[in-house]
Structures are given as C-alpha cells and as structure tokens.
Design a protein around this motif. Structure first.
Motif, PDB file in Angstrom:
ATOM      1  N   GLN A 122       0.563  -0.603   8.613  1.00  0.00           N
ATOM      2  CA  GLN A 122      -0.392  -1.678   8.877  1.00  0.00           C
ATOM      3  C   GLN A 122      -1.360  -1.267   9.975  1.00  0.00           C
ATOM      4  N   ASN A 147      -4.767  -5.461   3.019  1.00  0.00           N
ATOM      5  CA  ASN A 147      -4.721  -6.786   2.381  1.00  0.00           C
ATOM      6  C   ASN A 147      -5.155  -6.726   0.910  1.00  0.00           C
ATOM      7  N   THR A 148      -4.889  -5.588   0.264  1.00  0.00           N
ATOM      8  CA  THR A 148      -5.175  -5.434  -1.158  1.00  0.00           C
ATOM      9  C   THR A 148      -3.934  -4.878  -1.855  1.00  0.00           C
ATOM     10  N   PRO A 149      -3.879  -4.968  -3.186  1.00  0.00           N
ATOM     11  CA  PRO A 149      -2.741  -4.369  -3.908  1.00  0.00           C
ATOM     12  C   PRO A 149      -2.601  -2.878  -3.679  1.00  0.00           C
ATOM     13  N   ILE A 152      -0.409  -2.309  -0.766  1.00  0.00           N
ATOM     14  CA  ILE A 152       0.987  -2.630  -1.095  1.00  0.00           C
ATOM     15  C   ILE A 152       1.621  -1.477  -1.856  1.00  0.00           C
ATOM     16  N   SER A 224       4.489  -6.682   1.064  1.00  0.00           N
ATOM     17  CA  SER A 224       3.357  -7.524   0.652  1.00  0.00           C
ATOM     18  C   SER A 224       2.936  -8.471   1.760  1.00  0.00           C
ATOM     19  N   GLY A 228      -0.286  -6.817   2.642  1.00  0.00           N
ATOM     20  CA  GLY A 228      -1.104  -7.701   1.817  1.00  0.00           C
ATOM     21  C   GLY A 228      -1.659  -8.876   2.584  1.00  0.00           C
ATOM     22  N   LYS A 231      -1.730 -12.669   1.602  1.00  0.00           N
ATOM     23  CA  LYS A 231      -2.692 -13.188   0.636  1.00  0.00           C
ATOM     24  C   LYS A 231      -2.268 -12.889  -0.800  1.00  0.00           C
ATOM     25  N   ILE A 232      -1.421 -11.881  -0.957  1.00  0.00           N
ATOM     26  CA  ILE A 232      -0.953 -11.467  -2.276  1.00  0.00           C
ATOM     27  C   ILE A 232       0.521 -11.823  -2.389  1.00  0.00           C
TER      28      ILE A 232
END
Length: 282
Positions: A122, A147-149, A152, A224, A228, A231-232
């Motif tokens: 992170q 903060n996107t797939p 992750i 996640s 993520g 948010k996901i």
C-alpha cells in the motif's frame, strides 16, 4: 510373544498420549468452529432451521462480489503459475537444495505478518508512495493503480506466489534425471521432453499450487481492503461486514458455507491428482 505384548501396549498408549494435544487442538480450533458455522448458517435469528442464509448469495450485490472474487482469484492464480513454473524449473536445474539461501528468499515472505506485507505494498503503490516518487525523479509517468483491481491482483500474486513455487519446485526436484536422459537418448528434443515427461510428472505440484493460491485468494478480504481502498468488495469483504458491521452471524455463516464448496472441490482435486502428497510436502 507374551513378553512383547506389554511393550506393544505401552507403545500404543504412548502414541495415544502424544496424539492427545493434537486431537484437542483439532476439536477446539477446527471441529467446534465448523459446527458453529453450520449451526448459524442453517438457522435464523429465532433459532429455526432455514436455507435463507445460503440463498443470500443470489442477491445482486453478493453475486457481483462472488463473481469479482472468482475473476481476480483466477487471474492471480494464472499469473502465479506463469511466474512459478519457470522459476521452479530454474531452481531445479541449478541444483539448489531445499535448505539453500535462494529457496529461503522465497520462503521468507511467508514468515512475515500477512498484514504487514500488504501494508508495505500500500505504501509502495500510493499516489505519493515510493514507486511514484522514484518515477517522478526519473521524469516518468506516475503509476496510478492503487484502489483498483490491478492493485488487488498484484497483492494476491505477491502474497501467494510462494505457495505456488514450493509445491511445483518440490515435485520437479523429485523427478528422476535418468528418465529425462532416457527421453533425450530416444530422440526427444527439449519441447517434447517437457510436454511428455516433465509436465505430466509435475501435475501434482501444479494442482496443489493452484488450490493453495486460488482458495485463499478467493476468501481474502485484507488485500482488497488495503489495496482496494474498501471501494472494491469481494465476497470475503461481504462476509467480514456481515460478522463485524452487521453483527449478522447467520448470513455471514451462510455465505461462508458457499465458499466451503470451493474448498471441498480443491480438496477433492488434491486427493485425485496428488494421492502421494508429493506437491504438499516440503
């Protein structure tokens, strides 16, 4: 014979005593929690029997979370396999043993706290993180995947890659070199030797590695959450929210039972293709 019987009985009692702590551990931390999940999963708040908790998986939100979790788990498992198999072959060809420093490098992340490893990524991937600072110094475009797939999947691959490397390496290292030499003597080239000899013999390690990566990736919620940015939502996050935020143990347990189906399937695959445990022992 009469003198040996008491000795055998003594050894039998000794084995039973040594197995006592293990049986207590299994009962306290495996059997009882599973029974609790089964109880809460098949009962409502009034204590009556119901299938509604399991049926909650069919809601649009939960289906979306399950589908996304399956997709990201599948992608991360494929990436782990693509990275782990050549790496395992390189380690095998180098002739490194299981106690070597190179193998220790891949085992070392498993000894670190899972949360700390994810927090480190992170900090690396943040907009003002270390990676973007270095890219800015080099006058290169910033990396905006936090903060996107993608972030992750990156976290899943990093955290679970050792679980793919070790079983495959363990199987490849046990392949008899005389078999490969015999294939070469019979005229097989490198590609034929790999496709007809090495790959089929390494299937137990591949199956073990795939299941050891896919199942934890499917059920994870920490990765996640941190990479993520909450948010996901994956199915693991939904279950966590049911237990912690909603305090609804019944729905959370029902959704957990759905995920147990994938665990049972993975155990069945290991039992079928890795009967001797070649891919699980290290």
């Amino acid at each position: 014979m009469r003198r040996r019987l008491p000795l055998k009985n003594k050894h039998k009692k000794m084995k039973q005593l040594l197995a006592g702590p293990y049986m207590f551990w299994c009962a306290a931390f495996i059997i009882i929690p599973l029974l609790m999940i089964l109880y809460y999963g098949f009962t409502g708040k009034n204590g009556g029997f119901t299938f509604l908790n399991i049926a909650r998986i069919t809601t649009p939100e939960n289906l979306k979370a399950l589908g996304l979790a399956l997709l990201l788990s599948f992608v991360s498992t494929v990436f782990c396999l693509i990275l782990a198999y050549p790496l395992s072959m390189i380690l095998t060809n180098l002739g490194v043993n299981q106690q070597s420093f190179i193998v220790l490098i891949f085992i070392l992340p498993m000894w670190m706290n899972f949360l700390l490893r994810t927090l480190a990524w992170q900090n690396l991937l943040e907009k003002n993180g270390i990676i973007n600072v270095v890219l800015e110094l080099l006058h290169l475009p910033s990396l905006d995947i936090i903060n996107t797939p993608y972030a992750i999947v990156l976290g899943m691959v990093y955290n679970f890659l050792p679980f793919m490397v070790l079983p495959i390496y363990n199987v490849l290292s046990k392949i008899d070199k005389d078999i490969i030499a015999a294939a070469r003597d019979l005229g097989a080239n490198s590609v034929q030797t790999f496709l007809r000899i090495i790959l089929p013999l390494s299937v137990p390690g591949i199956i073990s590695g795939v299941t050891m990566v896919f199942v934890p990736a499917l059920t994870t919620f920490v990765i996640s959450d941190l990479l993520g940015g909450s948010k996901i939502l994956l199915i693991g996050n939904v279950i966590e929210q049911e237990f912690k935020q909603g305090s609804n143990w019944h729905v959370g347990s029902g959704l957990s039972l759905v995920l147990m189906v994938f665990i049972i399937i993975s155990m069945a695959l290991i039992a079928k293709y890795d009967k001797d445990g070649e891919g699980t022992a290290f």
